[in-house]
Design a protein around this motif. Structure first.
Motif, PDB file in Angstrom:
ATOM      1  N   ASP A 145       0.829  -1.200   0.000  1.00 44.71           N
ATOM      2  CA  ASP A 145       0.000   0.000   0.000  1.00 44.71           C
ATOM      3  C   ASP A 145       0.863   1.249   0.000  1.00 44.71           C
ATOM      4  OD1 ASP A 145      -2.147   1.672   0.113  1.00 44.71           O
ATOM      5  OD2 ASP A 145      -2.694   1.225   2.174  1.00 44.71           O
ATOM      6  N   ASP A 146       1.890   1.269   0.855  1.00 34.83           N
ATOM      7  CA  ASP A 146       2.805   2.412   0.882  1.00 34.83           C
ATOM      8  C   ASP A 146       3.507   2.589  -0.465  1.00 34.83           C
ATOM      9  OD1 ASP A 146       3.545   2.961   4.184  1.00 34.83           O
ATOM     10  OD2 ASP A 146       2.619   1.079   3.620  1.00 34.83           O
ATOM     11  N   SER A 147       3.889   1.483  -1.088  1.00 34.63           N
ATOM     12  CA  SER A 147       4.595   1.566  -2.367  1.00 34.63           C
ATOM     13  C   SER A 147       3.719   2.173  -3.452  1.00 34.63           C
ATOM     14  CB  SER A 147       5.071   0.174  -2.792  1.00 34.63           C
ATOM     15  OG  SER A 147       6.006  -0.337  -1.866  1.00 34.63           O
ATOM     16  N   ILE A 148       2.453   1.764  -3.478  1.00 36.41           N
ATOM     17  CA  ILE A 148       1.541   2.363  -4.457  1.00 36.41           C
ATOM     18  C   ILE A 148       1.327   3.841  -4.137  1.00 36.41           C
ATOM     19  CG2 ILE A 148      -0.809   2.282  -5.399  1.00 36.41           C
ATOM     20  CD1 ILE A 148      -0.725  -0.745  -4.956  1.00 36.41           C
ATOM     21  N   ALA A 149       1.307   4.182  -2.850  1.00 34.45           N
ATOM     22  CA  ALA A 149       1.187   5.591  -2.463  1.00 34.45           C
ATOM     23  C   ALA A 149       2.414   6.390  -2.911  1.00 34.45           C
ATOM     24  CB  ALA A 149       1.005   5.707  -0.950  1.00 34.45           C
ATOM     25  N   ILE A 150       3.592   5.807  -2.795  1.00 36.25           N
ATOM     26  CA  ILE A 150       4.806   6.489  -3.273  1.00 36.25           C
ATOM     27  C   ILE A 150       4.706   6.752  -4.761  1.00 36.25           C
ATOM     28  CG2 ILE A 150       7.276   6.165  -3.717  1.00 36.25           C
ATOM     29  CD1 ILE A 150       7.427   4.725  -0.989  1.00 36.25           C
ATOM     30  N   MET A 151       4.285   5.739  -5.527  1.00 36.17           N
ATOM     31  CA  MET A 151       4.161   5.922  -6.976  1.00 36.17           C
ATOM     32  C   MET A 151       3.092   6.955  -7.312  1.00 36.17           C
ATOM     33  SD  MET A 151       4.814   2.054  -8.459  1.00 36.17           S
ATOM     34  CE  MET A 151       3.972   1.103  -7.194  1.00 36.17           C
ATOM     35  N   TYR A 152       1.988   6.932  -6.594  1.00 31.36           N
ATOM     36  CA  TYR A 152       0.935   7.928  -6.786  1.00 31.36           C
ATOM     37  C   TYR A 152       1.486   9.332  -6.552  1.00 31.36           C
ATOM     38  CZ  TYR A 152      -3.381  10.542  -5.642  1.00 31.36           C
ATOM     39  OH  TYR A 152      -4.396  11.482  -5.568  1.00 31.36           O
ATOM     40  N   ALA A 153       2.259   9.507  -5.486  1.00 28.51           N
ATOM     41  CA  ALA A 153       2.816  10.822  -5.177  1.00 28.51           C
ATOM     42  C   ALA A 153       3.788  11.281  -6.266  1.00 28.51           C
ATOM     43  CB  ALA A 153       3.519  10.792  -3.821  1.00 28.51           C
ATOM     44  N   LEU A 154       4.616  10.366  -6.757  1.00 29.45           N
ATOM     45  CA  LEU A 154       5.580  10.724  -7.794  1.00 29.45           C
ATOM     46  C   LEU A 154       4.895  11.092  -9.107  1.00 29.45           C
ATOM     47  CD1 LEU A 154       8.239   7.912  -7.223  1.00 29.45           C
ATOM     48  CD2 LEU A 154       8.361  10.289  -6.452  1.00 29.45           C
ATOM     49  N   MET A 155       3.749  10.474  -9.382  1.00 23.66           N
ATOM     50  CA  MET A 155       3.060  10.689 -10.647  1.00 23.66           C
ATOM     51  C   MET A 155       2.040  11.812 -10.593  1.00 23.66           C
ATOM     52  SD  MET A 155       2.528   6.620 -11.502  1.00 23.66           S
ATOM     53  CE  MET A 155       1.859   6.765 -13.157  1.00 23.66           C
ATOM     54  N   HIS A 156       1.717  12.289  -9.392  1.00 23.44           N
ATOM     55  CA  HIS A 156       0.672  13.302  -9.260  1.00 23.44           C
ATOM     56  C   HIS A 156       1.214  14.687  -9.623  1.00 23.44           C
ATOM     57  CE1 HIS A 156      -2.754  15.542  -7.816  1.00 23.44           C
ATOM     58  NE2 HIS A 156      -3.372  14.415  -7.529  1.00 23.44           N
ATOM     59  N   PRO A 157       0.564  15.400 -10.529  1.00 24.12           N
ATOM     60  CA  PRO A 157       1.086  16.696 -10.971  1.00 24.12           C
ATOM     61  C   PRO A 157       1.041  17.782  -9.904  1.00 24.12           C
ATOM     62  CG  PRO A 157      -1.098  16.314 -11.894  1.00 24.12           C
ATOM     63  CD  PRO A 157      -0.682  15.037 -11.237  1.00 24.12           C
ATOM     64  N   GLN A 158       0.305  17.557  -8.822  1.00 28.33           N
ATOM     65  CA  GLN A 158       0.206  18.576  -7.778  1.00 28.33           C
ATOM     66  C   GLN A 158       1.000  18.232  -6.522  1.00 28.33           C
ATOM     67  OE1 GLN A 158      -3.878  20.024  -7.098  1.00 28.33           O
ATOM     68  NE2 GLN A 158      -4.462  18.999  -8.973  1.00 28.33           N
ATOM     69  N   ILE A 159       1.865  17.221  -6.598  1.00 29.46           N
ATOM     70  CA  ILE A 159       2.672  16.817  -5.453  1.00 29.46           C
ATOM     71  C   ILE A 159       4.156  16.869  -5.826  1.00 29.46           C
ATOM     72  CG2 ILE A 159       3.257  14.952  -3.847  1.00 29.46           C
ATOM     73  CD1 ILE A 159       0.406  13.928  -4.110  1.00 29.46           C
ATOM     74  N   GLU A 160       4.941  17.511  -4.982  1.00 24.68           N
ATOM     75  CA  GLU A 160       6.396  17.485  -5.095  1.00 24.68           C
ATOM     76  C   GLU A 160       6.949  16.797  -3.846  1.00 24.68           C
ATOM     77  OE1 GLU A 160      10.333  20.429  -5.252  1.00 24.68           O
ATOM     78  OE2 GLU A 160       8.312  21.289  -5.299  1.00 24.68           O
ATOM     79  N   VAL A 161       7.602  15.662  -4.053  1.00 28.30           N
ATOM     80  CA  VAL A 161       8.160  14.907  -2.937  1.00 28.30           C
ATOM     81  C   VAL A 161       9.555  15.445  -2.635  1.00 28.30           C
ATOM     82  CG1 VAL A 161       8.801  12.634  -2.061  1.00 28.30           C
ATOM     83  CG2 VAL A 161       6.824  12.873  -3.589  1.00 28.30           C
ATOM     84  N   LEU A 162       9.734  16.012  -1.442  1.00 21.50           N
ATOM     85  CA  LEU A 162      11.025  16.584  -1.055  1.00 21.50           C
ATOM     86  C   LEU A 162      11.954  15.536  -0.473  1.00 21.50           C
ATOM     87  CD1 LEU A 162       9.764  19.866   0.686  1.00 21.50           C
ATOM     88  CD2 LEU A 162      10.516  19.568  -1.688  1.00 21.50           C
ATOM     89  N   ALA A 163      11.402  14.514   0.155  1.00 16.30           N
ATOM     90  CA  ALA A 163      12.211  13.443   0.741  1.00 16.30           C
ATOM     91  C   ALA A 163      11.292  12.295   1.114  1.00 16.30           C
ATOM     92  CB  ALA A 163      12.968  13.929   1.967  1.00 16.30           C
ATOM     93  N   ILE A 164      11.870  11.087   1.181  1.00 13.72           N
ATOM     94  CA  ILE A 164      11.152   9.910   1.667  1.00 13.72           C
ATOM     95  C   ILE A 164      11.918   9.346   2.857  1.00 13.72           C
ATOM     96  CG2 ILE A 164      10.434   7.545   1.156  1.00 13.72           C
ATOM     97  CD1 ILE A 164       9.895   8.385  -1.696  1.00 13.72           C
ATOM     98  N   VAL A 165      11.215   9.174   3.961  1.00 11.98           N
ATOM     99  CA  VAL A 165      11.786   8.590   5.169  1.00 11.98           C
ATOM    100  C   VAL A 165      11.250   7.163   5.281  1.00 11.98           C
ATOM    101  CG1 VAL A 165      12.099   8.819   7.655  1.00 11.98           C
ATOM    102  CG2 VAL A 165      11.782  10.875   6.246  1.00 11.98           C
TER     103      VAL A 165
END
Length: 322
Positions: free
Chosen positions: A13-33
């Motif tokens: 579930d977390d992995s799909i959420a990571i991919m969703y965040a990376l692919m979403h045009p309104q999200i910028e991922v600054l870091a992953i912990v």
């Protein structure tokens, strides 16, 4: 654009959420912990790094989180749900890059304005962020937590949800220290079900390199959930819903209440809030999500993950997505 620091323990579930965040045009991922939770910390790091590399985002800082809860107890993992390595049928290679120091999070917070923290795993690393740092609250716009279960049964005990159960001490620290918290609990995330039909719609319209991985993960995840919950049509994406509501706050209904988590005994991990008639909120109380627009979430997930031109996406009629 939402600038986020994502705390996770991938896990399917977390992995799909990571991919969703990376692919979403309104999200910028600054870091992953990446921390222990669904799998060990090392496997969580391996999984997050694998996904970042596949998506072409290997420049995003990878930060090592925590190995175990604040209680010092040995974590319990769930290979029957997430597979032996956390990615279902996939075995990612060991991460050979550089893990950034945990202290780099403070530099990231000070270098940006309006940072949102999204924690979709155990809250141990996030609690450490508050315990080890000082005067960081002004640099955090919002905190979104996937955790807790209100007015419904839990998913690891009769009353407790897995993230709060995994480290209730840490959950209480975060709830006490932060003042802009949104809790996305099990009572809503269990309704965020994505079915094989939805995945079929995505694969039919997308050639994005992450889509085959998502399909493999969802096939495995759905089969695991159908074993646990006979009759369920798909698998609930608890963590993706948390990100969705972070981007689309108007699609959820919230009530503010003081929240605490039981730390021991048979009720360990149980999230407590007062929903009695006449109960009142106080300034700084967390906002607890009680309802959300299910169809809007499904539509958004399909559109985001399909990564197709708008003209192509227009062929995904509502009757095909439901």
């Amino acid at each position: 654009m939402k600038k986020i620091i994502l705390f996770a323990d991938p896990g399917i579930d977390d992995s799909i959420a990571i991919m969703y965040a990376l692919m979403h045009p309104q999200i910028e991922v600054l870091a992953i912990v990446s921390s222990y939770g669904n799998v060990t910390k090392q496997k969580a790091v391996d999984n997050a790094a694998f996904l970042l590399n596949k998506a072409g985002f290997s420049s995003i800082p990878m930060i090592g989180g925590t190995n175990s809860p604040l209680s010092g107890e040995t974590p319990e993992y769930y290979p029957e749900i997430h597979g032996p390595d956390g990615l279902g049928p996939l075995t990612p290679p060991p991460f050979k890059g550089r893990l950034n120091n945990f202290s780099d999070l403070y530099d990231i917070l000070h270098a940006h304005t309006d940072v949102t923290i999204v924690d979709i795993g155990r809250n141990t690393a996030l609690a450490h962020l508050f315990l080890l740092g000082s005067d960081i609250e002004p640099h955090i716009k919002d905190i979104f937590l996937m955790g807790g279960a209100f007015l419904v049964p839990g998913n690891v005990t009769p009353s407790a949800e897995a993230n709060f159960f995994g480290d209730p001490v840490a959950a209480n620290i975060v709830l006490q220290r932060a003042t802009t918290i949104y809790i996305i609990p099990l009572n809503v995330t269990s309704k965020a079900v994505i079915t094989p039909h939805h995945i079929q719609q995505i694969t039919a319209y997308s050639s994005h390199p992450l889509v085959p991985i998502i399909k493999e993960l969802m096939d495995y995840y759905t089969e695991a959930y159908q074993t646990l919950i006979p009759g369920i049509k798909g698998a609930p994406l608890h963590d993706v819903l948390t990100l969705y509501l972070m981007v689309n706050p108007g699609k959820g209904r919230y009530v503010r209440r003081s929240v605490s988590v039981l730390v021991e005994g048979e009720g360990k991990g149980t999230s407590i809030a007062d929903f009695r008639p006449g109960s009142r909120s106080k300034p700084g109380d967390p906002a607890i999500c009680l309802e959300f627009d299910v169809q809007a979430f499904i539509d958004d997930f399909i559109f985001t993950i399909s990564s197709s031109p708008i003209s192509t996406r227009a062929h995904l009629k509502r009757e095909d997505r439901s």
